[in-house]
Design a protein around this motif. Structure first.
Motif, mmCIF file in Angstrom:
data_model
loop_
_atom_site.group_PDB
_atom_site.id
_atom_site.type_symbol
_atom_site.label_atom_id
_atom_site.label_comp_id
_atom_site.label_asym_id
_atom_site.label_seq_id
_atom_site.Cartn_x
_atom_site.Cartn_y
_atom_site.Cartn_z
ATOM 1 N N GLU A 139 1.233 -1.105 0.089
ATOM 2 C CA GLU A 139 -0.022 -0.102 -0.027
ATOM 3 C C GLU A 139 0.791 1.273 0.133
ATOM 4 O O GLU A 139 1.670 1.509 0.922
ATOM 5 C CB GLU A 139 -0.958 -0.094 1.105
ATOM 6 N N PHE A 140 0.942 1.946 -1.098
ATOM 7 C CA PHE A 140 1.724 3.036 -1.266
ATOM 8 C C PHE A 140 1.237 4.370 -0.452
ATOM 9 O O PHE A 140 0.112 4.594 -0.483
ATOM 10 C CB PHE A 140 1.992 3.327 -2.848
ATOM 11 N N SER A 141 1.961 5.131 -0.387
ATOM 12 C CA SER A 141 1.772 6.564 0.182
ATOM 13 C C SER A 141 1.278 7.338 -0.802
ATOM 14 O O SER A 141 1.593 7.172 -2.138
ATOM 15 C CB SER A 141 2.905 7.462 0.880
ATOM 16 N N ALA A 142 0.353 8.146 -0.823
ATOM 17 C CA ALA A 142 -0.063 9.087 -1.586
ATOM 18 C C ALA A 142 0.632 10.125 -2.420
ATOM 19 O O ALA A 142 0.679 10.199 -3.767
ATOM 20 C CB ALA A 142 -1.480 10.087 -1.147
ATOM 21 N N ALA A 143 1.740 10.527 -1.730
ATOM 22 C CA ALA A 143 2.429 11.580 -2.360
ATOM 23 C C ALA A 143 3.384 11.096 -3.519
ATOM 24 O O ALA A 143 3.431 11.962 -4.506
ATOM 25 C CB ALA A 143 3.616 12.028 -1.140
ATOM 26 N N PRO A 144 4.081 9.997 -3.329
ATOM 27 C CA PRO A 144 4.811 9.475 -4.585
ATOM 28 C C PRO A 144 3.828 9.406 -6.050
ATOM 29 O O PRO A 144 4.293 9.784 -7.123
ATOM 30 C CB PRO A 144 5.590 8.444 -4.125
ATOM 31 N N VAL A 145 2.580 8.889 -5.660
ATOM 32 C CA VAL A 145 1.864 8.278 -6.700
ATOM 33 C C VAL A 145 1.281 9.819 -7.271
ATOM 34 O O VAL A 145 1.473 9.783 -8.459
ATOM 35 C CB VAL A 145 0.435 7.778 -6.316
ATOM 36 N N ILE A 146 1.044 10.715 -6.647
ATOM 37 C CA ILE A 146 0.593 12.144 -7.133
ATOM 38 C C ILE A 146 1.853 12.689 -7.957
ATOM 39 O O ILE A 146 1.575 13.350 -8.959
ATOM 40 C CB ILE A 146 0.252 12.889 -5.990
ATOM 41 N N ALA A 147 3.016 12.527 -7.424
ATOM 42 C CA ALA A 147 4.174 13.119 -8.246
ATOM 43 C C ALA A 147 4.372 12.386 -9.435
ATOM 44 O O ALA A 147 4.863 13.033 -10.506
ATOM 45 C CB ALA A 147 5.415 12.820 -7.227
ATOM 46 N N TRP A 148 4.281 11.131 -9.521
ATOM 47 C CA TRP A 148 4.511 10.412 -10.816
ATOM 48 C C TRP A 148 3.525 11.032 -11.902
ATOM 49 O O TRP A 148 3.462 11.491 -12.932
ATOM 50 C CB TRP A 148 4.151 8.852 -10.726
#
Length: 417
Positions: A85-94
């Motif tokens: 389960e990933f953190s939201a921040a890196p996914v948003i950055a991608w």
């Protein structure tokens, strides 16, 4: 390779499929690193490609570093299994880094908190969007608008019926919509899902927990319903439907109006139906080329699939597939009438429980097809057989041998489960 342009190298690396392979290839030389950075068009991350002992945080860092080293990415696929389960921040950055150039995004990533991908990618030039294991709320068509999107797929997504309809409306060029295992939140107790699109050509619905689906689509060509239990399915549209595929569906009321007049393929399997009503739905499809009725459960014991009616209604039929159903000694397919299936060149017949009626039925169907070229027999063979079943199978084998001698020009094949 020294004489191969760096743009061509980038195009080749784009077809590797796995980000892991791209990373290894980029370490080969300076030219390949340049190709990856400036000319790589497609990148795919799958957690199964990496060591299982890799932590969630390490995966996040690896994906982030790889994506941020590439300029102008067009196709991005990220599929991570449920153990991460990933953190939201890196996914948003991608998404923010790639959204201006992306044409295709396939994202199956569980995040905490939830990432609103529609908000991050709306008003961009996405043409393909495939989302999995996500929550979609508060769709705003005026802001989250996908003016170029043609293919939308939602799998294991939580969304309200209203937001789903708004999302479809926010895609003015959408041609294909796939809904798989959605958790639909409805405003009414009858769990109704209404969808409207004037550009939709392909609609696939599978394992959706609603009671009613009403689809308004004037240009629909392919309709695929799978693993549904519905009170009502209604299609409102013009006579553009070409392919109707129904598998593992129970529906009380099927309303399709004039949409079926130009059908070319009807493939129905594991379907609970009232045959007269279903036949009335498709009987005006004079252009029908392929008809498959397989493993169908009839609501009424005395319902009969009449081969005479099939021959009269579908003169252009080329491929015909019927499974042999016997309930309480009654065969649900009869051979009354004299009309021939003159254009049928491929005939597939099968049984779930073999009986002495199967052989004569096969013979009768072959007689109705004077231009038959191929016959496929499907059967189910259980491991433990009674003496009576063994004798019946032996008798059928002898019958088929005689049949093959009579119809030497027909290619006969067998497929057993």
């Amino acid at each position: 390779m020294d004489h191969v342009p760096v743009e061509v190298v980038g195009n080749i690396l784009s077809h590797l499929g796995s980000a892991k392979d791209v990373i290894v290839a980029s370490a080969t030389c300076r030219k390949w690193r340049e190709a990856c950075r400036y000319h790589l068009h497609s990148l795919s991350f799958n957690s199964e490609d990496w060591p299982r002992d890799l932590s969630t945080r390490q995966l996040e860092i690896l994906i982030t570093q790889t994506i941020f080293q590439i300029m102008g990415l067009r196709c991005l696929s990220i599929h991570i299994d449920s153990s991460h389960e990933f953190s939201a921040a890196p996914v948003i950055a991608w998404l923010l880094y790639t959204r201006e150039t992306l044409r295709s995004l396939s994202c199956n990533v569980r995040t905490s908190p939830n990432v609103n991908i529609l908000e991050k990618c709306g008003r961009q030039r996405l043409e393909i969007l495939d989302l999995g294991h996500s929550v979609i709320t508060g769709v705003e068509p005026s802001y989250q608008r996908f003016t170029c999107l043609k293919y939308l797929s939602l799998r294991h997504v939580n969304i309200s019926a209203l937001d789903l309809n708004l999302l479809v409306k926010a895609c003015p060029k959408i041609e294909s919509l796939t809904l798989d295992a959605l958790e639909i939140v409805t405003a009414d107790s009858q769990a109704t899902m209404d969808l409207i699109s004037q550009t939709l050509k392909t609609f696939c619905a599978k394992s959706i927990g609603v009671d009613k689906i009403v689809l308004e689509a004037d240009n629909l060509e392919t309709l695929h319903l799978n693993a549904l239990n519905l009170d009502l399915f209604e299609l409102i549209g013009k006579s553009t439907l070409r392919n109707l595929i129904i598998d593992d569906v129970s529906v009380t009321q099927l309303e399709m109006g004039d949409s079926t007049m130009n059908l070319e393929v009807v493939d129905v399997s594991n379907f609970t139906i009232i045959w007269p009503k279903f036949y009335h739905t498709i009987n005006r499809a004079s252009k029908l080329k392929k008809l498959r009725i397989w493993g169908v459960i009839f609501d009424e014991e005395d319902e009969i699939v009449d081969s005479e009616a099939i021959a009269m209604s579908f003169p252009n039929l080329r491929d015909l597939s019927l499974s042999y159903e016997l309930r309480d000694g009654m065969l649900h397919y009869n051979l009354q009438g004299n009309s021939l299936l003159e254009n049928v060149n491929t005939l597939e017949l099968g049984w779930s429980v073999i009986s002495e009626h199967f052989g004569p039925w096969v013979f009768g169907m072959m007689e109705r097809c004077p231009n038959l070229k191929k016959l496929v027999i499907h059967g189910v063979l259980s491991e433990a057989k009674t003496r009576e079943e063994r004798q019946m199978l032996a008798s059928f084998t002898s019958f088929i041998v005689r049949l093959m001698r009579r119809y030497e020009h027909v290619d006969v094949q067998f497929e057993y489960e």
